[in-house]
Design an enzyme around this catalytic site. Structure first.
Site, PDB file in Angstrom:
ATOM      1  N   GLY A 106      -9.081  -4.177  11.528  1.00  0.00           N
ATOM      2  CA  GLY A 106      -8.326  -3.537  10.465  1.00  0.00           C
ATOM      3  C   GLY A 106      -8.113  -2.057  10.714  1.00  0.00           C
ATOM      4  O   GLY A 106      -8.284  -1.551  11.832  1.00  0.00           O
ATOM      5  N   ASP A 111      -2.649  -9.620   9.636  1.00  0.00           N
ATOM      6  CA  ASP A 111      -3.762  -9.895   8.723  1.00  0.00           C
ATOM      7  C   ASP A 111      -3.275 -10.578   7.449  1.00  0.00           C
ATOM      8  O   ASP A 111      -3.945 -11.487   6.923  1.00  0.00           O
ATOM      9  CB  ASP A 111      -4.528  -8.618   8.393  1.00  0.00           C
ATOM     10  CG  ASP A 111      -3.649  -7.512   7.802  1.00  0.00           C
ATOM     11  OD1 ASP A 111      -2.406  -7.541   7.990  1.00  0.00           O
ATOM     12  OD2 ASP A 111      -4.215  -6.598   7.157  1.00  0.00           O
ATOM     13  N   ARG A 112      -2.115 -10.180   6.963  1.00  0.00           N
ATOM     14  CA  ARG A 112      -1.549 -10.812   5.770  1.00  0.00           C
ATOM     15  C   ARG A 112      -1.230 -12.279   6.053  1.00  0.00           C
ATOM     16  O   ARG A 112      -1.534 -13.159   5.248  1.00  0.00           O
ATOM     17  CB  ARG A 112      -0.288 -10.074   5.320  1.00  0.00           C
ATOM     18  CG  ARG A 112      -0.517  -8.621   4.945  1.00  0.00           C
ATOM     19  CD  ARG A 112       0.795  -7.864   4.764  1.00  0.00           C
ATOM     20  NE  ARG A 112       1.568  -8.360   3.624  1.00  0.00           N
ATOM     21  CZ  ARG A 112       2.813  -7.982   3.358  1.00  0.00           C
ATOM     22  NH1 ARG A 112       3.435  -7.132   4.166  1.00  0.00           N
ATOM     23  NH2 ARG A 112       3.443  -8.476   2.300  1.00  0.00           N
TER      24      ARG A 112
END
Length: 261
Positions: free
Chosen positions: A9, A105-106
């Site tokens: 992230g 990531d989404r």
């Protein structure tokens, strides 16, 4: 025969090693480091780890960080694969105008949430919330189609923006209060309520569009901070990104086997 899943992230790298690259695999070990400490993984946490058979990750931190992570994995003779959002994967359809531009990531989190519900026999719309450096709120319909989502600043970005743009607001982090009576609590409560309100608005949008109240699944490093202040029913799933990576790895393996015959 193990599988290494990576979630890189904006603030931390999180990793988890499983006994197989398939949904429901047994977790063997896991860990997390801040991005500034990535360069110590090979000589520290990963030095004692058996070489995984395969590696799959999602990254939003940029190419420079990606190269640093790849350097740490040179201690194993394994080429990592990275998820890139596509038009469809693992039964989820990407409704983004330009599917490849959707944050990995989404995309992975939505796949994880979709299959979490399917494993329980639930075929309902779903709102997926990730609370981290940034906050994303995604909408999936009952068929697994991504309808769209919103992005807003996380708590830290909100506070830094106010501090840099407003005189006299350099104050300690406060508590969430229904009726804040000091500036610290007012700032913390404002950020928290902004996120909670965004989630509530998306749930209302999905309910109107799909005709039923969606499930709500939350994840992210700061998800636990939001939990007490949510105004809707939700489930906090810390492993959602890893669950999604396992699903993707499993489906890709099945497709590879099917293509041989």
């Amino acid at each position: 025969m193990s599988f290494l899943a990576l979630d890189v992230g904006n603030t931390r790298l999180k990793w988890a090693r499983y006994d197989a690259a398939k949904a429901g695999a047994r977790l063997l070990e896991h860990g997390a480091v801040f991005l500034e400490n990535i360069d110590k993984l090979a000589e520290d946490e990963w030095s004692r780890m058996p070489a995984p058979q395969s590696i799959l990750g999602c990254i939003v931190a940029g190419d420079a960080v990606k190269r640093r992570v790849a350097e740490q994995m040179e201690l194993w003779d394994v080429t990592p694969r990275w998820v890139v959002s596509s038009a469809r994967e693992a039964g989820v359809i990407n409704g983004y105008d330009h599917p490849a531009r959707l944050g990995a990531d989404r995309w992975v989190a939505m796949i994880g949430a979709r299959h979490l519900l399917l494993a329980r026999g639930v075929t309902k719309p779903c709102v997926v919330v990730m609370v981290g450096t940034a906050v994303t709120v995604e909408a999936l319909d009952a068929s697994g189609r991504f309808l769209g989502g919103i992005i807003l600043p996380g708590h830290g970005i909100m506070l830094r923006a106010l501090e840099s743009g407003t005189a006299g607001l350099h104050v300690p982090t406060g508590d969430v209060r229904d009726f804040p009576t000091n500036t610290s609590d007012a700032l913390t409560s404002g950020g928290t309520f902004a996120i909670a309100g965004a989630v509530q608005r998306m749930i209302d949008n999905v309910r109107r569009h799909c005709g039923e109240v969606p499930e709500c699944i939350m994840t992210g490093g700061a998800g636990w901070k939001m939990a007490p202040s949510m105004s809707v029913r939700f489930e906090l799933v810390e492993s959602l990104i890893f669950d999604g990576l396992l699903e993707i790895a499993s489906h890709r393996h099945e497709q590879a086997l099917a293509s041989r015959y």
